[in-house]
Structure formats: C-alpha cells, structure tokens
Design a protein around this motif. Structure first.
Motif, PDB file in Angstrom:
ATOM      1  N   LEU A 102       0.817  -1.166  -0.039  1.00  0.00           N
ATOM      2  CA  LEU A 102       0.015   0.102  -0.053  1.00  0.00           C
ATOM      3  C   LEU A 102       0.521   1.236   0.030  1.00  0.00           C
ATOM      4  O   LEU A 102       1.933   1.366   0.858  1.00  0.00           O
ATOM      5  CB  LEU A 102      -0.988  -0.058   1.377  1.00  0.00           C
ATOM      6  CG  LEU A 102      -1.967   1.015   1.316  1.00  0.00           C
ATOM      7  CD1 LEU A 102      -2.983   1.153   0.341  1.00  0.00           C
ATOM      8  CD2 LEU A 102      -2.668   0.836   2.561  1.00  0.00           C
ATOM      9  N   GLU A 103       0.651   2.123  -0.704  1.00  0.00           N
ATOM     10  CA  GLU A 103       1.484   3.163  -0.966  1.00  0.00           C
ATOM     11  C   GLU A 103       1.392   4.056   0.116  1.00  0.00           C
ATOM     12  O   GLU A 103       2.670   4.706   0.538  1.00  0.00           O
ATOM     13  CB  GLU A 103       0.971   4.237  -2.286  1.00  0.00           C
ATOM     14  CG  GLU A 103       2.184   4.669  -2.934  1.00  0.00           C
ATOM     15  CD  GLU A 103       3.436   3.891  -3.484  1.00  0.00           C
ATOM     16  OE1 GLU A 103       3.077   2.458  -3.603  1.00  0.00           O
ATOM     17  OE2 GLU A 103       4.516   4.356  -3.658  1.00  0.00           O
ATOM     18  N   LYS A 104       0.069   4.441   0.761  1.00  0.00           N
ATOM     19  CA  LYS A 104       0.154   5.346   1.970  1.00  0.00           C
ATOM     20  C   LYS A 104      -1.250   4.874   2.760  1.00  0.00           C
ATOM     21  O   LYS A 104      -2.107   4.251   1.912  1.00  0.00           O
ATOM     22  CB  LYS A 104       0.138   6.843   1.423  1.00  0.00           C
ATOM     23  CG  LYS A 104      -0.754   7.323   0.841  1.00  0.00           C
ATOM     24  CD  LYS A 104      -0.950   8.735   0.441  1.00  0.00           C
ATOM     25  CE  LYS A 104      -2.349   9.156   0.062  1.00  0.00           C
ATOM     26  NZ  LYS A 104      -2.906  10.350  -0.107  1.00  0.00           N
ATOM     27  N   PRO A 105      -1.209   5.368   3.892  1.00  0.00           N
ATOM     28  CA  PRO A 105      -0.269   5.723   4.823  1.00  0.00           C
ATOM     29  C   PRO A 105       0.912   4.968   5.391  1.00  0.00           C
ATOM     30  O   PRO A 105       0.508   3.667   4.882  1.00  0.00           O
ATOM     31  CB  PRO A 105      -1.356   6.252   5.937  1.00  0.00           C
ATOM     32  CG  PRO A 105      -2.180   4.871   5.886  1.00  0.00           C
ATOM     33  CD  PRO A 105      -2.580   4.643   4.579  1.00  0.00           C
ATOM     34  N   LYS A 106       1.668   5.016   6.105  1.00  0.00           N
ATOM     35  CA  LYS A 106       2.686   4.469   6.601  1.00  0.00           C
ATOM     36  C   LYS A 106       1.985   3.528   7.624  1.00  0.00           C
ATOM     37  O   LYS A 106       1.117   3.992   8.580  1.00  0.00           O
ATOM     38  CB  LYS A 106       3.818   5.494   7.476  1.00  0.00           C
ATOM     39  CG  LYS A 106       4.914   5.967   6.390  1.00  0.00           C
ATOM     40  CD  LYS A 106       5.704   4.741   5.942  1.00  0.00           C
ATOM     41  CE  LYS A 106       6.847   5.120   5.057  1.00  0.00           C
ATOM     42  NZ  LYS A 106       7.222   4.173   4.065  1.00  0.00           N
ATOM     43  N   LEU A 107       2.341   2.186   7.461  1.00  0.00           N
ATOM     44  CA  LEU A 107       1.662   1.405   8.511  1.00  0.00           C
ATOM     45  C   LEU A 107       2.284   0.708   9.516  1.00  0.00           C
ATOM     46  O   LEU A 107       1.823   0.062  10.598  1.00  0.00           O
ATOM     47  CB  LEU A 107       0.912   0.134   7.642  1.00  0.00           C
ATOM     48  CG  LEU A 107      -0.126   0.623   6.563  1.00  0.00           C
ATOM     49  CD1 LEU A 107       0.079  -0.413   5.502  1.00  0.00           C
ATOM     50  CD2 LEU A 107      -1.319   0.830   7.126  1.00  0.00           C
ATOM     51  N   LYS A 108       3.881   1.124   9.580  1.00  0.00           N
ATOM     52  CA  LYS A 108       4.591   0.454  10.345  1.00  0.00           C
ATOM     53  C   LYS A 108       4.216   0.557  12.112  1.00  0.00           C
ATOM     54  O   LYS A 108       4.311  -0.460  12.841  1.00  0.00           O
ATOM     55  CB  LYS A 108       6.033   0.488  10.364  1.00  0.00           C
ATOM     56  CG  LYS A 108       6.406   2.049  10.230  1.00  0.00           C
ATOM     57  CD  LYS A 108       7.825   2.056  10.063  1.00  0.00           C
ATOM     58  CE  LYS A 108       8.679   3.411   9.714  1.00  0.00           C
ATOM     59  NZ  LYS A 108       7.891   4.540  10.266  1.00  0.00           N
ATOM     60  N   ASP A 109       3.785   1.799  12.383  1.00  0.00           N
ATOM     61  CA  ASP A 109       3.128   1.979  13.801  1.00  0.00           C
ATOM     62  C   ASP A 109       2.177   1.087  13.964  1.00  0.00           C
ATOM     63  O   ASP A 109       1.743   1.044  15.476  1.00  0.00           O
ATOM     64  CB  ASP A 109       2.867   3.340  14.079  1.00  0.00           C
ATOM     65  CG  ASP A 109       3.985   4.388  13.866  1.00  0.00           C
ATOM     66  OD1 ASP A 109       5.313   3.629  13.889  1.00  0.00           O
ATOM     67  OD2 ASP A 109       3.881   5.691  13.654  1.00  0.00           O
ATOM     68  N   PHE A 110       1.373   0.542  13.297  1.00  0.00           N
ATOM     69  CA  PHE A 110       0.274  -0.211  13.474  1.00  0.00           C
ATOM     70  C   PHE A 110       0.530  -1.834  13.591  1.00  0.00           C
ATOM     71  O   PHE A 110      -0.102  -2.642  13.775  1.00  0.00           O
ATOM     72  CB  PHE A 110      -0.991  -0.142  12.548  1.00  0.00           C
ATOM     73  CG  PHE A 110      -1.371   1.339  12.333  1.00  0.00           C
ATOM     74  CD1 PHE A 110      -2.465   1.677  13.692  1.00  0.00           C
ATOM     75  CD2 PHE A 110      -0.797   2.267  11.505  1.00  0.00           C
ATOM     76  CE1 PHE A 110      -2.739   2.985  13.735  1.00  0.00           C
ATOM     77  CE2 PHE A 110      -1.389   3.657  11.704  1.00  0.00           C
ATOM     78  CZ  PHE A 110      -2.158   4.035  12.874  1.00  0.00           C
ATOM     79  N   ARG A 111       1.710  -2.316  13.107  1.00  0.00           N
ATOM     80  CA  ARG A 111       2.141  -3.441  13.019  1.00  0.00           C
ATOM     81  C   ARG A 111       1.731  -4.532  14.346  1.00  0.00           C
ATOM     82  O   ARG A 111       1.248  -5.411  14.030  1.00  0.00           O
ATOM     83  CB  ARG A 111       3.696  -3.805  12.667  1.00  0.00           C
ATOM     84  CG  ARG A 111       4.193  -5.165  12.319  1.00  0.00           C
ATOM     85  CD  ARG A 111       5.401  -5.381  12.386  1.00  0.00           C
ATOM     86  NE  ARG A 111       6.305  -4.079  11.962  1.00  0.00           N
ATOM     87  CZ  ARG A 111       6.611  -3.874  10.531  1.00  0.00           C
ATOM     88  NH1 ARG A 111       6.317  -4.816   9.566  1.00  0.00           N
ATOM     89  NH2 ARG A 111       7.306  -2.834  10.235  1.00  0.00           N
TER      90      ARG A 111
END
Ligand code: C5P
Ligand code: MG
Length: 159
Positions: A102-111
């Motif tokens: 997925l191009e955006k949003p950044k997802l890493k904080d939801f991992r």
C-alpha cells in the motif's frame, strides 16, 4: 508429521468514504477499500493461504460475495472459519507470514496492533504471526494509489 504450505493473495480498490481495515484494525486514512465484506485485504490473503494449505478451495467458495450474509461482514470471521477448517482437518498453524502493499499511509506503527488482532483471531502466539509492509514505489495500480494488495504464506503441521 505432515507439513502443509499455503499461499494467499488479494487486492481491493481504494475508494473514498469507506474505512481502511487491515487485520481487523481500522487504520486512520482518508480513504478505504471497496468490497462486499469489510474489504480487509490482509485477512482475506491469510484466509486464502490457510484454505489453500488444506486444499479446501478458496475464500469465495466459502464466503460468496453474492451472499447477503457476508455484506459488510467483518473478515476476521472468515479467518476464524479457515482456522476451524484446518483444525478439523487435524492441522495446527505453525506460522503465518504476510505482506501488505500500500502506497500510503505508513503502516509500521500499527504492526503490533495488527499482529495482536490476527494472533488472537487465529489462537496463535504473537511470534507466530508476521506482518510486513511495502510500497509499490509509485508503479502500477498500487503505486498510483488506486488499490491495495496483500500476500500471505502459512505453514500447517499435523502430528
Ligand atoms: O516500499 P519500501 O521498501 O519503501 O518500504 C520501506 C519500509 O516502509 C517498509 O519496510 C515498511 O517498514 C514501511 N512501510 C510502511 N507502510 C507502508 C509501506 C511501507 O510502514 N504503507
Ligand atoms: Mg478480498
């Protein structure tokens, strides 16, 4: 011991006015994913990987998108059903690895939250569930922000 590997892939179109749900978690975003169910592209890919590992068809066979019962359905129930199919066939899940593109949003904080949600749904420990994120480097429908994709692999074991 029997070992089975399953692979799953899914894609959904990006639309305005729907929530973005990944692994049962609503991600803050100004768009969502189109679909008959809640369009949780990650849960769908993992569900298909599990169904594939036991050669039980695919997600659409078990949850047809023409069936009014699944309109707006939470996809974690599909995942739970796939786990039950595997368990009934005598398998336990060794591990799940997955990628959301997925191009955006950044997802890493939801991992962590997404992994916790998926692990709880599948009755697994956190270290059995991996979720990775990638952009498509602005190339193709995902890169142009028109869709999201997920891929998953799962390993099942039977004594
Ligand atoms: O796609 P790319 O290699 O540039 O992604 C780099 C990192 O950015 C990924 O490993 C992931 O941790 C993060 N990422 C993210 N949310 C996305 C895409 C990538 O957090 N939607
Ligand atoms: Mg889907």
């Amino acid at each position: 011991m029997k070992i089975r590997v399953g692979q799953g892939w899914d894609t959904h179109r990006i639309v305005i006015g729907r929530p973005l749900i990944l692994g049962g978690i609503t991600i803050p975003a100004d768009f969502g994913l189109e679909g008959h169910s809640d369009a949780d592209v990650l849960s769908h890919a993992i569900t298909d990987a599990i169904i594939g590992a036991i050669a039980a068809g695919d997600i659409g066979m078990h949850f047809p998108d023409t069936d009014p019962r699944w309109k707006g359905a939470g996809s974690l129930q599909f995942l739970q059903h796939a786990v039950k199919l595997a368990t009934d066939a005598g398998f336990t899940i060794s591990n799940v690895d997955s990628t959301v593109i997925l191009e955006k949003p950044k997802l890493k904080d939801f991992r962590l939250t997404i992994r916790e949600s998926l692990a709880a749904t599948m009755g697994l420990a956190l270290d059995q569930v991996s979720v990775k994120f990638k952009t498509a480097e602005k190339v193709g429908p995902v890169g142009e922000g028109r869709s999201a994709e997920s891929q998953a692999v799962v390993c099942l074991l039977s004594p």
